[in-house]
Design a protein around this motif. Structure first.
Motif, PDB file in Angstrom:
ATOM      1  N   PRO A   1     -25.322  20.062  13.909  1.00  0.00           N
ATOM      2  CA  PRO A   1     -24.454  20.340  12.749  1.00  0.00           C
ATOM      3  C   PRO A   1     -22.971  20.105  13.003  1.00  0.00           C
ATOM      4  O   PRO A   1     -22.297  19.469  12.203  1.00  0.00           O
ATOM      5  N   MET A   2     -22.445  20.612  14.131  1.00  0.00           N
ATOM      6  CA  MET A   2     -21.012  20.493  14.392  1.00  0.00           C
ATOM      7  C   MET A   2     -20.575  19.034  14.432  1.00  0.00           C
ATOM      8  O   MET A   2     -19.526  18.658  13.879  1.00  0.00           O
ATOM      9  N   TYR A   3     -21.366  18.183  15.070  1.00  0.00           N
ATOM     10  CA  TYR A   3     -20.993  16.778  15.218  1.00  0.00           C
ATOM     11  C   TYR A   3     -21.271  15.995  13.936  1.00  0.00           C
ATOM     12  O   TYR A   3     -20.603  14.985  13.671  1.00  0.00           O
ATOM     13  N   ILE A   4     -22.232  16.426  13.156  1.00  0.00           N
ATOM     14  CA  ILE A   4     -22.449  15.819  11.836  1.00  0.00           C
ATOM     15  C   ILE A   4     -21.245  16.083  10.943  1.00  0.00           C
ATOM     16  O   ILE A   4     -20.757  15.186  10.236  1.00  0.00           O
ATOM     17  N   PHE A   5     -20.717  17.315  10.989  1.00  0.00           N
ATOM     18  CA  PHE A   5     -19.509  17.635  10.227  1.00  0.00           C
ATOM     19  C   PHE A   5     -18.317  16.828  10.757  1.00  0.00           C
ATOM     20  O   PHE A   5     -17.490  16.356   9.978  1.00  0.00           O
TER      21      PHE A   5
ATOM     22  N   TYR B   1     -29.217  30.958  14.782  1.00  0.00           N
ATOM     23  CA  TYR B   1     -28.478  29.722  14.481  1.00  0.00           C
ATOM     24  C   TYR B   1     -29.386  28.627  13.918  1.00  0.00           C
ATOM     25  O   TYR B   1     -29.104  28.040  12.871  1.00  0.00           O
ATOM     26  N   HIS B   2     -30.481  28.343  14.596  1.00  0.00           N
ATOM     27  CA  HIS B   2     -31.353  27.236  14.170  1.00  0.00           C
ATOM     28  C   HIS B   2     -32.090  27.553  12.867  1.00  0.00           C
ATOM     29  O   HIS B   2     -32.483  26.630  12.141  1.00  0.00           O
ATOM     30  N   ASN B   3     -32.278  28.827  12.564  1.00  0.00           N
ATOM     31  CA  ASN B   3     -32.897  29.203  11.290  1.00  0.00           C
ATOM     32  C   ASN B   3     -31.905  29.122  10.133  1.00  0.00           C
ATOM     33  O   ASN B   3     -32.302  28.912   8.984  1.00  0.00           O
ATOM     34  N   ILE B   4     -30.613  29.308  10.449  1.00  0.00           N
ATOM     35  CA  ILE B   4     -29.585  29.252   9.406  1.00  0.00           C
ATOM     36  C   ILE B   4     -29.109  27.823   9.173  1.00  0.00           C
ATOM     37  O   ILE B   4     -29.060  27.338   8.046  1.00  0.00           O
ATOM     38  N   MET B   5     -28.765  27.129  10.261  1.00  0.00           N
ATOM     39  CA  MET B   5     -28.221  25.771  10.159  1.00  0.00           C
ATOM     40  C   MET B   5     -29.359  24.746  10.232  1.00  0.00           C
ATOM     41  O   MET B   5     -29.461  23.942  11.160  1.00  0.00           O
ATOM     42  N   THR B   6     -30.206  24.762   9.230  1.00  0.00           N
ATOM     43  CA  THR B   6     -31.327  23.823   9.163  1.00  0.00           C
ATOM     44  C   THR B   6     -30.841  22.473   8.609  1.00  0.00           C
ATOM     45  O   THR B   6     -29.798  22.407   7.935  1.00  0.00           O
ATOM     46  N   PRO B   7     -31.563  21.391   8.874  1.00  0.00           N
ATOM     47  CA  PRO B   7     -31.169  20.083   8.326  1.00  0.00           C
ATOM     48  C   PRO B   7     -31.034  20.094   6.804  1.00  0.00           C
ATOM     49  O   PRO B   7     -30.120  19.458   6.254  1.00  0.00           O
TER      50      PRO B   7
ATOM     51  N   LYS C   1     -30.210  22.636   4.903  1.00  0.00           N
ATOM     52  CA  LYS C   1     -29.002  23.360   4.525  1.00  0.00           C
ATOM     53  C   LYS C   1     -27.760  22.525   4.801  1.00  0.00           C
ATOM     54  O   LYS C   1     -26.799  22.550   4.023  1.00  0.00           O
ATOM     55  N   ILE C   2     -27.765  21.787   5.891  1.00  0.00           N
ATOM     56  CA  ILE C   2     -26.630  20.922   6.219  1.00  0.00           C
ATOM     57  C   ILE C   2     -26.446  19.858   5.144  1.00  0.00           C
ATOM     58  O   ILE C   2     -25.326  19.597   4.697  1.00  0.00           O
ATOM     59  N   ARG C   3     -27.555  19.248   4.722  1.00  0.00           N
ATOM     60  CA  ARG C   3     -27.469  18.239   3.651  1.00  0.00           C
ATOM     61  C   ARG C   3     -26.937  18.861   2.368  1.00  0.00           C
ATOM     62  O   ARG C   3     -26.120  18.245   1.659  1.00  0.00           O
ATOM     63  N   LEU C   4     -27.381  20.079   2.039  1.00  0.00           N
ATOM     64  CA  LEU C   4     -26.906  20.758   0.829  1.00  0.00           C
ATOM     65  C   LEU C   4     -25.415  21.051   0.924  1.00  0.00           C
ATOM     66  O   LEU C   4     -24.666  20.822  -0.042  1.00  0.00           O
TER      67      LEU C   4
END
Length: 324
Positions: A51-55, A125-131, A133-136
């Motif tokens: 997530p951090m690097y995708i952002f 973390y992995h349950n909250i920052m799911t792929p 959710k990141i796309r949303l």
């Protein structure tokens, strides 16, 4: 609307203009190189597909949008005799600059949220920052500002204009509004709402996130505090840098302060010039994962190049022997 607007802040071509042109050119080329390099590193290294690097990848894209929307036109006007722009191009520049500013704040807010979840809720973390959710979150970060700003730019473009000179280096919404012969009350109110939603609220959210991170870190072990500091420092530097650049831009655009021409030039382009350049450099230098990934990619490319050269040499030697 086929109207030409004239910029009055450049002055005739001279030593200052050429100096600013050279600085802008070097910074722009370095900005493009740094951001594209960062994006390629994140794309090529699967270990950075987090997530951090995708952002961060999206922050690099946003920086390229902001720089490319303004700097090429500024450089053109610095050395041309005519410092002009078509009205439609001016409106497009306003839209792209506003998208750059609001989306940068939104992405930096997502990065602060990611750091908050990582440090304050590591087991979840992995349950909250799911792929998904990141796309949303990324969809909201782009869609909401772009749609809101499109309305603002539409309202601005509908205003009748009776002046054709802009006392700035580039177009911004307030400068275009000031060209109008009528007062834009609803547009001003809408602009204030946009500032509250896309600047003030993200700022408050980031501050609250780091206050919470600070409390959690103070109660953690020394190693945990050091890890939190290492992961948060690049984001804090980036956020503070962008906030200061935004503040300078607001001061320059909103208030008529008597300053020297050199200071006015710096304040006007700082918002576009500095953050897109520093963001990839800060993360490239301060983030160990990105530095290590870049080193590995370069080593692989160098080794592959060396292998190809050796293979080519062997083939040429074999061909030479066979022809003797």
């Amino acid at each position: 609307m086929n109207i030409t607007l004239i910029f009055t802040s450049y002055g005739p071509p001279g030593a200052l203009n050429y100096s600013v042109f050279m600085i802008s050119l070097v910074v722009y080329l370095t900005t493009v190189f740094a951001n594209v390099t960062l994006m390629l590193v994140i794309c090529l290294d699967t270990s950075l597909h987090k997530p951090m690097y995708i952002f961060l990848f999206n922050l690099a894209i946003n920086g390229l949008i902001g720089s490319s929307a303004v700097l090429p036109k500024i450089m053109e006007n610095l050395i041309d005799d005519m410092k002009d722009i078509m009205y439609a191009d001016c409106i497009l520049q306003v839209f792209l600059i506003n998208v750059y500013g609001t989306c940068a704040y939104a992405i930096l807010t997502l990065m602060a949220y990611d750091r908050y979840v990582s440090i304050c809720k590591p087991l979840q973390y992995h349950n909250i920052m799911t792929p998904a959710k990141i796309r949303l979150l990324l969809f909201i970060v782009y869609c909401l500002p772009i749609c809101s700003l499109a309305v603002q730019v539409y309202l601005t473009s509908r205003l009748p204009i009776c002046r054709f000179k802009i006392n700035k280096l580039f177009c911004d919404n307030l400068a275009v509004v000031n060209l109008s012969c009528v007062k834009n009350t609803w547009g001003d109110l809408y602009g204030i709402c946009l500032v509250l939603v896309f600047v003030v609220l993200p700022l408050i959210f980031v501050i609250l996130s780091y206050v919470r991170i600070l409390f959690v870190s103070l109660n953690a072990s020394v190693s945990a505090r050091e890890k939190a500091l290492k992961t948060c420092t690049p984001h804090l530097i980036t956020f503070i840098n962008f906030s200061l650049a935004s503040l300078f831009s607001v001061i320059y655009n909103r208030f008529n302060i008597s300053l020297s021409k050199e200071v006015n030039v710096f304040m006007s382009i700082h918002f576009i010039l500095i953050p897109p350049l520093l963001h990839p450099l800060i993360y490239g230098i301060r983030t160990k994962e990105i530095s290590n990934s870049l080193t590995r990619i370069l080593q692989r490319k160098i080794l592959a190049l060396g292998f190809n050269l050796k293979t080519k040499k062997r083939c040429n030697d074999a061909l030479f022997i066979s022809t003797k």
